[in-house]
Write a protein that holds these residues in place. Structure first.
Motif, PDB file in Angstrom:
ATOM      1  N   LYS A  32    -125.031 103.364-152.357  1.00 11.25           N
ATOM      2  CA  LYS A  32    -124.338 102.076-152.292  1.00 11.25           C
ATOM      3  C   LYS A  32    -125.180 101.070-151.517  1.00 11.25           C
ATOM      4  CE  LYS A  32    -120.631 103.295-149.910  1.00 11.25           C
ATOM      5  NZ  LYS A  32    -119.400 102.724-149.511  1.00 11.25           N
ATOM      6  N   GLY A  33    -124.823  99.789-151.623  1.00  6.50           N
ATOM      7  CA  GLY A  33    -125.567  98.741-150.941  1.00  6.50           C
ATOM      8  C   GLY A  33    -125.233  98.695-149.460  1.00  6.50           C
ATOM      9  N   GLY A  34    -126.156  98.139-148.691  1.00  7.71           N
ATOM     10  CA  GLY A  34    -125.883  97.888-147.279  1.00  7.71           C
ATOM     11  C   GLY A  34    -126.142  99.044-146.341  1.00  7.71           C
ATOM     12  N   VAL A  35    -126.662 100.166-146.869  1.00  6.18           N
ATOM     13  CA  VAL A  35    -126.900 101.325-145.999  1.00  6.18           C
ATOM     14  C   VAL A  35    -128.293 101.273-145.347  1.00  6.18           C
ATOM     15  CG1 VAL A  35    -125.313 102.818-147.285  1.00  6.18           C
ATOM     16  CG2 VAL A  35    -127.758 102.826-147.860  1.00  6.18           C
ATOM     17  N   LYS A  37    -131.291 100.698-147.315  1.00  8.33           N
ATOM     18  CA  LYS A  37    -132.315 101.216-148.246  1.00  8.33           C
ATOM     19  C   LYS A  37    -133.598 100.376-148.185  1.00  8.33           C
ATOM     20  CE  LYS A  37    -131.299 100.000-152.240  1.00  8.33           C
ATOM     21  NZ  LYS A  37    -132.180  98.806-152.121  1.00  8.33           N
ATOM     22  N   SER A  38    -133.443  99.042-148.257  1.00 10.74           N
ATOM     23  CA  SER A  38    -134.644  98.190-148.231  1.00 10.74           C
ATOM     24  C   SER A  38    -135.338  98.275-146.879  1.00 10.74           C
ATOM     25  CB  SER A  38    -134.281  96.727-148.519  1.00 10.74           C
ATOM     26  OG  SER A  38    -133.710  96.635-149.786  1.00 10.74           O
ATOM     27  N   THR A  39    -134.557  98.331-145.828  1.00 10.78           N
ATOM     28  CA  THR A  39    -135.125  98.448-144.477  1.00 10.78           C
ATOM     29  C   THR A  39    -135.968  99.714-144.374  1.00 10.78           C
ATOM     30  OG1 THR A  39    -133.112  97.400-143.650  1.00 10.78           O
ATOM     31  CG2 THR A  39    -134.489  98.528-142.025  1.00 10.78           C
ATOM     32  N   SER A  66    -134.874  91.841-151.325  1.00 14.50           N
ATOM     33  CA  SER A  66    -134.854  91.592-149.879  1.00 14.50           C
ATOM     34  C   SER A  66    -136.249  91.353-149.312  1.00 14.50           C
ATOM     35  CB  SER A  66    -134.283  92.816-149.140  1.00 14.50           C
ATOM     36  OG  SER A  66    -133.036  93.157-149.640  1.00 14.50           O
ATOM     37  N   MET A  70    -137.646  90.257-145.617  1.00 12.36           N
ATOM     38  CA  MET A  70    -138.031  91.363-144.729  1.00 12.36           C
ATOM     39  C   MET A  70    -139.535  91.419-144.458  1.00 12.36           C
ATOM     40  SD  MET A  70    -135.564  94.540-145.637  1.00 12.36           S
ATOM     41  CE  MET A  70    -133.804  94.419-145.327  1.00 12.36           C
ATOM     42  N   ASN A 192    -129.645 106.814-142.063  1.00 11.15           N
ATOM     43  CA  ASN A 192    -129.832 105.530-141.363  1.00 11.15           C
ATOM     44  C   ASN A 192    -128.559 105.172-140.596  1.00 11.15           C
ATOM     45  OD1 ASN A 192    -131.168 103.177-140.582  1.00 11.15           O
ATOM     46  ND2 ASN A 192    -130.290 102.009-142.269  1.00 11.15           N
ATOM     47  N   VAL A 227    -132.536 107.468-138.319  1.00  8.07           N
ATOM     48  CA  VAL A 227    -132.943 106.206-137.693  1.00  8.07           C
ATOM     49  C   VAL A 227    -131.722 105.618-136.979  1.00  8.07           C
ATOM     50  CG1 VAL A 227    -133.816 103.872-138.158  1.00  8.07           C
ATOM     51  CG2 VAL A 227    -134.685 105.817-139.475  1.00  8.07           C
ATOM     52  N   PRO A 228    -131.896 105.215-135.709  1.00  2.51           N
ATOM     53  CA  PRO A 228    -130.742 104.676-134.975  1.00  2.51           C
ATOM     54  C   PRO A 228    -130.381 103.259-135.416  1.00  2.51           C
ATOM     55  CG  PRO A 228    -132.723 104.545-133.622  1.00  2.51           C
ATOM     56  CD  PRO A 228    -133.117 105.267-134.889  1.00  2.51           C
ATOM     57  N   ILE A 229    -129.167 102.837-135.094  1.00  2.00           N
ATOM     58  CA  ILE A 229    -128.805 101.414-135.212  1.00  2.00           C
ATOM     59  C   ILE A 229    -129.553 100.717-134.082  1.00  2.00           C
ATOM     60  CG2 ILE A 229    -126.950  99.719-135.011  1.00  2.00           C
ATOM     61  CD1 ILE A 229    -125.001 101.944-135.880  1.00  2.00           C
ATOM     62  N   ASN A 230    -130.312  99.700-134.444  1.00  2.00           N
ATOM     63  CA  ASN A 230    -131.182  99.086-133.459  1.00  2.00           C
ATOM     64  C   ASN A 230    -131.208  97.577-133.708  1.00  2.00           C
ATOM     65  OD1 ASN A 230    -133.918  98.026-132.656  1.00  2.00           O
ATOM     66  ND2 ASN A 230    -134.021 100.058-131.731  1.00  2.00           N
ATOM     67  N   ARG A 234    -132.909  95.034-136.866  1.00  2.00           N
ATOM     68  CA  ARG A 234    -132.214  94.010-137.657  1.00  2.00           C
ATOM     69  C   ARG A 234    -132.925  92.663-137.488  1.00  2.00           C
ATOM     70  NH1 ARG A 234    -130.823  89.488-136.708  1.00  2.00           N
ATOM     71  NH2 ARG A 234    -129.832  90.085-134.763  1.00  2.00           N
ATOM     72  N   SER A 237    -136.251  92.495-139.270  1.00  2.00           N
ATOM     73  CA  SER A 237    -136.044  92.414-140.727  1.00  2.00           C
ATOM     74  C   SER A 237    -135.729  90.978-141.117  1.00  2.00           C
ATOM     75  CB  SER A 237    -134.885  93.317-141.166  1.00  2.00           C
ATOM     76  OG  SER A 237    -135.141  94.649-140.816  1.00  2.00           O
TER      77      SER A 237
HETATM   78  P1  ADP Z   1    -129.608  97.890-148.502  1.00  2.00           P
HETATM   79  O1  ADP Z   1    -131.000  97.735-149.019  1.00  2.00           O
HETATM   80  O2  ADP Z   1    -129.133  99.314-148.494  1.00  2.00           O
HETATM   81  O3  ADP Z   1    -128.610  96.972-149.148  1.00  2.00           O
HETATM   82  P2  ADP Z   1    -130.630  96.593-146.120  1.00  2.00           P
HETATM   83  O4  ADP Z   1    -131.879  97.349-145.853  1.00  2.00           O
HETATM   84  O5  ADP Z   1    -130.746  95.258-146.776  1.00  2.00           O
HETATM   85  O6  ADP Z   1    -129.608  97.487-146.943  1.00  2.00           O
HETATM   86  O7  ADP Z   1    -129.858  96.494-144.731  1.00  2.00           O
HETATM   87  C1  ADP Z   1    -128.639  95.784-144.609  1.00  2.00           C
HETATM   88  C2  ADP Z   1    -128.614  95.089-143.243  1.00  2.00           C
HETATM   89  O8  ADP Z   1    -128.530  96.063-142.222  1.00  2.00           O
HETATM   90  C3  ADP Z   1    -129.859  94.272-142.955  1.00  2.00           C
HETATM   91  O9  ADP Z   1    -129.486  93.124-142.212  1.00  2.00           O
HETATM   92  C4  ADP Z   1    -130.707  95.182-142.089  1.00  2.00           C
HETATM   93  O10 ADP Z   1    -131.549  94.457-141.198  1.00  2.00           O
HETATM   94  C5  ADP Z   1    -129.624  95.936-141.312  1.00  2.00           C
HETATM   95  N1  ADP Z   1    -130.036  97.288-140.923  1.00  2.00           N
HETATM   96  C6  ADP Z   1    -130.424  98.300-141.736  1.00  2.00           C
HETATM   97  N2  ADP Z   1    -130.692  99.409-141.031  1.00  2.00           N
HETATM   98  C7  ADP Z   1    -130.479  99.102-139.725  1.00  2.00           C
HETATM   99  C8  ADP Z   1    -130.572  99.815-138.485  1.00  2.00           C
HETATM  100  N3  ADP Z   1    -130.952 101.097-138.455  1.00  2.00           N
HETATM  101  N4  ADP Z   1    -130.294  99.150-137.331  1.00  2.00           N
HETATM  102  C9  ADP Z   1    -129.907  97.840-137.363  1.00  2.00           C
HETATM  103  N5  ADP Z   1    -129.785  97.125-138.484  1.00  2.00           N
HETATM  104  C10 ADP Z   1    -130.061  97.736-139.654  1.00  2.00           C
END
Ligand code: ADP
Length: 286
Positions: A32-35, A37-39, A66, A70, A192, A227-230, A234, A237
């Protein structure tokens, strides 16, 4: 498409050609989106380049690219030389995105065949040169682009990005099954947003740390790391500065750079194993 002896059509991947000059093409997918993946795709690509590899990154998330943000590509022009797209050389990697070929704030409404064509052209009309790794950021879910990908080029495998919650895992399992049906080996799972370090220095398991790792175990897939929330991740990115994530002296300490280095090292190892499974071990006789 030709049929196998048993009557079933062969998996699309089994008849896909290798992309000239590219040793390992790796798709990064998510249920799903928002997890993130692109990061993860961006930071894996940069981490592999920092380990001495020649790396390309293709933004195949054609519905919501993205990479312009990014990687900080907004001010750059897309060059075309002799009919081929020249990837942007940034942060030690080469990158290409549909986001530089369409208007930034217009919705990208593709019908199936258009999405197929756009993705195929990005893959085939980019002048990558010689690459050790081509990392491909796919759209989330189990849509058309993954099928196009499987038909267009031979992949070493796919990486699945997942957050720890149960709802994310259910979608990730469906995406894993899709890759397997297409004949694309899943090289491993990345968890993630696994945990968060508060200002008090304590670790908080906001989404249930370990959930995606358990899913990987259940499916018999390698776990590439967490990978931690950091907040700095964000922020970097949003400003297009991925190299900042590898700075061990940054305010967040070693947790993020260590996690990203671990991912890249584990992916390298899985790629080597996958190559051995298809080719047999390489013997060097001096
Ligand atoms: P997806 O490609 O799955 O839709 P993104 O890579 O675009 O997701 O990430 C969605 C948002 O979450 C972005 O703003 C990104 O910077 C943020 N994000 C992703 N992973 C983390 C993380 N480990 N810690 C903090 N922010 C994160």
């Amino acid at each position: 498409m030709s049929e196998t002896a048993g009557g079933a059509p062969p998996a699309p991947q089994s008849v896909a050609p290798a992309l000239p000059g590219v040793r390992h093409a790796i798709a990064v997918g998510a249920g799903k989106g928002g997890v993130g993946k692109s990061t993860i795709a961006v930071n894996l690509a940069v981490a592999l380049a920092r380990r001495g590899h020649a790396v390309g990154l293709l933004d195949g998330d054609i519905y919501g690219p993205s990479l312009p943000t990014m990687l900080g590509l907004h001010a750059l022009e897309q060059a075309v030389v002799a009919g081929k797209l020249s990837p942007h050389a940034v942060h030690g990697i080469k990158a290409i995105t549909i986001g530089k070929l369409v208007e930034a704030e217009k919705p990208l409404i593709w019908r199936g065949p258009m999405a197929h064509g756009a993705f195929k052209q990005l893959v085939e009309r980019t002048d990558w040169g010689e690459l050790d790794y081509l990392v491909i950021d796919l759209p989330p879910g189990t849509g058309d682009v993954s099928l196009t990908l499987a038909q267009t080029l031979r992949l070493t495998g796919a990486v699945m990005v997942c957050t720890p919650q149960r709802v994310a895992q259910d979608d990730a399992v469906r995406a894993v099954r899709m890759f397997q049906q297409l004949g694309i080996p899943v090289l491993g799972v990345v968890e993630n947003m696994s945990w968060f370090i508060g200002d008090d220095g304590k670790e908080y398991d906001i989404f249930g740390r370990g959930g995606a790792e358990m899913m990987a175990q259940r499916l018999g897939l390698p776990f590439l790391g967490a990978v931690p929330i950091n907040m700095a991740l964000r922020a970097s990115s949003d400003t297009g500065e991925p190299l900042k994530n590898f700075d061990p002296d940054a305010a967040g300490g070693r947790a993020l750079p260590d996690a990203l280095e671990t991912l890249a090292g584990n992916l390298e190892a899985q790629v080597a194993l996958a190559a051995m499974r298809t080719r047999g071990p390489e013997l060097r006789v001096s």
